[in-house]
Design a protein around this motif. Sequence first.
Motif, PDB file in Angstrom:
ATOM      1  N   ALA A 193       0.831  -1.210   0.000  1.00 22.04           N
ATOM      2  CA  ALA A 193       0.000   0.000   0.000  1.00 22.04           C
ATOM      3  C   ALA A 193       0.866   1.262   0.000  1.00 22.04           C
ATOM      4  N   ILE A 194       1.898   1.269   0.838  1.00 20.96           N
ATOM      5  CA  ILE A 194       2.777   2.440   0.922  1.00 20.96           C
ATOM      6  C   ILE A 194       3.551   2.620  -0.380  1.00 20.96           C
ATOM      7  N   THR A 204     -17.401  -0.470   1.047  1.00 17.88           N
ATOM      8  CA  THR A 204     -16.954   0.912   1.001  1.00 17.88           C
ATOM      9  C   THR A 204     -15.679   1.119   0.196  1.00 17.88           C
ATOM     10  N   LEU A 205     -14.606   0.443   0.571  1.00 16.28           N
ATOM     11  CA  LEU A 205     -13.305   0.760  -0.017  1.00 16.28           C
ATOM     12  C   LEU A 205     -13.195   0.388  -1.493  1.00 16.28           C
ATOM     13  N   GLN A 223     -11.125   5.190  -6.700  1.00 17.03           N
ATOM     14  CA  GLN A 223     -11.168   5.771  -8.041  1.00 17.03           C
ATOM     15  C   GLN A 223      -9.985   5.320  -8.890  1.00 17.03           C
ATOM     16  N   ASN A 224      -8.819   5.206  -8.266  1.00 20.39           N
ATOM     17  CA  ASN A 224      -7.625   4.812  -9.000  1.00 20.39           C
ATOM     18  C   ASN A 224      -7.660   3.307  -9.257  1.00 20.39           C
ATOM     19  N   ALA A 225      -7.417   2.912 -10.498  1.00 18.84           N
ATOM     20  CA  ALA A 225      -7.496   1.504 -10.883  1.00 18.84           C
ATOM     21  C   ALA A 225      -6.471   0.647 -10.143  1.00 18.84           C
ATOM     22  N   LYS A 260      -7.663   0.210  -6.517  1.00 20.42           N
ATOM     23  CA  LYS A 260      -8.772  -0.759  -6.497  1.00 20.42           C
ATOM     24  C   LYS A 260      -8.235  -2.179  -6.689  1.00 20.42           C
ATOM     25  N   ALA A 261      -7.286  -2.336  -7.612  1.00 19.72           N
ATOM     26  CA  ALA A 261      -6.704  -3.658  -7.880  1.00 19.72           C
ATOM     27  C   ALA A 261      -5.974  -4.199  -6.649  1.00 19.72           C
ATOM     28  N   LEU A 262      -5.275  -3.332  -5.917  1.00 22.12           N
ATOM     29  CA  LEU A 262      -4.585  -3.762  -4.701  1.00 22.12           C
ATOM     30  C   LEU A 262      -5.597  -4.233  -3.661  1.00 22.12           C
TER      31      LEU A 262
END
Length: 150
Positions: free
Chosen positions: A53-54, A114-115, A120-122, A125-127
Motif C-alpha cells: 500500500a505504501i 466501502t473501499l 477511483q484509481n485503478a 482498487k486492484a490492490l
Amino acid sequence: AGPTDPQIAEIVVTANTVDIDAGKFAKSKTKNPEVKKFAAQMVIDHTSVNKSAIDLVTKLKVTPEQNETSKSLKKEGVDNLASLKHLSGKAFDKAYVDHEVVYHQAVLDTLDKTLIPSAQNAELKALLIKVRPAFVAHLEHAQHIQSLIK
C-alpha cells in the motif's frame, strides 16, 4: 459519497498497523502455540500489505489522509490492546482471537461495501481486490482457532 483515494490509503495502512500491533503483542504474551503462530502470521501478512500500500501511494504521489474511519480504527486498536494487557492464559487467547474474528469480518465488510466500490484509481482498487483473499483466510484461520479455544 464514500472515502477518497487518500482516505482509503490511510484506512488501509491504519487497519494493517492496528493488526500488526495486536499480533506483536499477542505473540509476546501467549503461551498457546496455535495463537502464537497465528499472531506471527498476522504480523508478517499485514506488514506485507502495508508495504504494498505504501509503495503504491508513493508511486501515485497520494498522501494518505486521516478521516473518521482511520481515527476510529486507531482508537479501537488502542482500546483492544489496553483490554488485552489485563488478561493472561486462556482468557487472553480467547479475547485476542475473538477480537481477530470480529476485526477481520469488519475489515472484509468495509472492503466490500466501502473501499473497493469507492476507490477511483485503478491500481488502488486492484490492490484492494488482490489483498481481499488474505483477509478471508485470516478470518477463517481465526475462526478455526476460536473453535479450539472454547
